[in-house]
Design a protein around this motif. Structure first.
Motif, PDB file in Angstrom:
ATOM      1  N   PRO A  36     -16.575  -5.872 -29.806  1.00 24.53           N
ATOM      2  CA  PRO A  36     -17.404  -5.869 -28.595  1.00 24.53           C
ATOM      3  C   PRO A  36     -17.573  -4.455 -28.036  1.00 24.53           C
ATOM      4  O   PRO A  36     -16.801  -3.550 -28.370  1.00 24.53           O
ATOM      5  CB  PRO A  36     -16.622  -6.729 -27.594  1.00 24.53           C
ATOM      6  CG  PRO A  36     -15.531  -7.372 -28.355  1.00 24.53           C
ATOM      7  CD  PRO A  36     -15.326  -6.580 -29.600  1.00 24.53           C
ATOM      8  N   ALA A  37     -18.559  -4.294 -27.173  1.00 26.38           N
ATOM      9  CA  ALA A  37     -18.746  -3.025 -26.482  1.00 26.38           C
ATOM     10  C   ALA A  37     -17.472  -2.685 -25.713  1.00 26.38           C
ATOM     11  O   ALA A  37     -16.687  -3.570 -25.357  1.00 26.38           O
ATOM     12  CB  ALA A  37     -19.929  -3.118 -25.529  1.00 26.38           C
ATOM     13  N   ASP A  38     -17.255  -1.397 -25.447  1.00 33.17           N
ATOM     14  CA  ASP A  38     -16.028  -0.944 -24.787  1.00 33.17           C
ATOM     15  C   ASP A  38     -15.740  -1.697 -23.498  1.00 33.17           C
ATOM     16  O   ASP A  38     -14.622  -2.140 -23.273  1.00 33.17           O
ATOM     17  CB  ASP A  38     -16.091   0.552 -24.502  1.00 33.17           C
ATOM     18  CG  ASP A  38     -15.959   1.386 -25.759  1.00 33.17           C
ATOM     19  OD1 ASP A  38     -15.519   0.850 -26.790  1.00 33.17           O
ATOM     20  OD2 ASP A  38     -16.304   2.576 -25.714  1.00 33.17           O
ATOM     21  N   GLU A  39     -16.739  -1.846 -22.651  1.00 31.58           N
ATOM     22  CA  GLU A  39     -16.532  -2.522 -21.365  1.00 31.58           C
ATOM     23  C   GLU A  39     -16.135  -3.981 -21.574  1.00 31.58           C
ATOM     24  O   GLU A  39     -15.206  -4.481 -20.944  1.00 31.58           O
ATOM     25  CB  GLU A  39     -17.786  -2.444 -20.498  1.00 31.58           C
ATOM     26  CG  GLU A  39     -17.598  -3.041 -19.124  1.00 31.58           C
ATOM     27  CD  GLU A  39     -18.824  -2.870 -18.245  1.00 31.58           C
ATOM     28  OE1 GLU A  39     -19.119  -3.819 -17.508  1.00 31.58           O
ATOM     29  OE2 GLU A  39     -19.467  -1.814 -18.303  1.00 31.58           O
ATOM     30  N   THR A  40     -16.810  -4.656 -22.465  1.00 27.84           N
ATOM     31  CA  THR A  40     -16.487  -6.053 -22.764  1.00 27.84           C
ATOM     32  C   THR A  40     -15.093  -6.160 -23.365  1.00 27.84           C
ATOM     33  O   THR A  40     -14.327  -7.060 -23.030  1.00 27.84           O
ATOM     34  CB  THR A  40     -17.521  -6.668 -23.718  1.00 27.84           C
ATOM     35  OG1 THR A  40     -18.811  -6.564 -23.118  1.00 27.84           O
ATOM     36  CG2 THR A  40     -17.223  -8.116 -24.022  1.00 27.84           C
ATOM     37  N   SER A  41     -14.763  -5.233 -24.240  1.00 33.48           N
ATOM     38  CA  SER A  41     -13.442  -5.222 -24.865  1.00 33.48           C
ATOM     39  C   SER A  41     -12.347  -5.101 -23.806  1.00 33.48           C
ATOM     40  O   SER A  41     -11.346  -5.811 -23.853  1.00 33.48           O
ATOM     41  CB  SER A  41     -13.368  -4.060 -25.854  1.00 33.48           C
ATOM     42  OG  SER A  41     -12.193  -4.103 -26.585  1.00 33.48           O
ATOM     43  N   ARG A  42     -12.549  -4.209 -22.831  1.00 33.09           N
ATOM     44  CA  ARG A  42     -11.578  -4.060 -21.737  1.00 33.09           C
ATOM     45  C   ARG A  42     -11.499  -5.335 -20.905  1.00 33.09           C
ATOM     46  O   ARG A  42     -10.415  -5.781 -20.544  1.00 33.09           O
ATOM     47  CB  ARG A  42     -11.953  -2.874 -20.836  1.00 33.09           C
ATOM     48  CG  ARG A  42     -11.507  -1.546 -21.381  1.00 33.09           C
ATOM     49  CD  ARG A  42     -11.698  -0.444 -20.357  1.00 33.09           C
ATOM     50  NE  ARG A  42     -13.093  -0.233 -19.986  1.00 33.09           N
ATOM     51  CZ  ARG A  42     -13.968   0.486 -20.673  1.00 33.09           C
ATOM     52  NH1 ARG A  42     -13.600   1.062 -21.788  1.00 33.09           N
ATOM     53  NH2 ARG A  42     -15.204   0.628 -20.257  1.00 33.09           N
ATOM     54  N   GLU A  43     -12.656  -5.920 -20.576  1.00 37.78           N
ATOM     55  CA  GLU A  43     -12.682  -7.143 -19.762  1.00 37.78           C
ATOM     56  C   GLU A  43     -11.964  -8.294 -20.462  1.00 37.78           C
ATOM     57  O   GLU A  43     -11.301  -9.100 -19.817  1.00 37.78           O
ATOM     58  CB  GLU A  43     -14.120  -7.541 -19.451  1.00 37.78           C
ATOM     59  CG  GLU A  43     -14.809  -6.617 -18.476  1.00 37.78           C
ATOM     60  CD  GLU A  43     -16.296  -6.911 -18.327  1.00 37.78           C
ATOM     61  OE1 GLU A  43     -16.804  -7.872 -18.951  1.00 37.78           O
ATOM     62  OE2 GLU A  43     -16.948  -6.154 -17.597  1.00 37.78           O
TER      63      GLU A  43
END
Length: 67
Positions: A11-18
């Protein structure tokens, strides 16, 4: 040396963090418990498979999340 999950597709970085994919766990059991709790969210976010790593060593996977 911690355990972490690698997702496919990544996933995109932001999604991965979420989703919590950037978390490193102290034990394999903690990592597996997290996956059990997060399985539905990962699948809903489009993750099709995960692999468990300890540092750079593949522990197992990729394991499909598709039903």
């Amino acid at each position: 040396m911690g355990y972490y999950w690698a997702a496919t597709p990544e996933p995109a970085d932001e999604t991965s963090r979420e989703l919590g994919l950037e978390v490193e766990f102290d034990s394999q059991g903690e990592a597996e418990a997290w996956l059990t709790a997060s399985y539905a969210e990962l699948a809903d976010a489009g993750v099709h498979a995960v692999a468990l790593y300890e540092s750079d060593r593949l522990v197992y996977g990729p394991m499909s999340l598709d039903a």
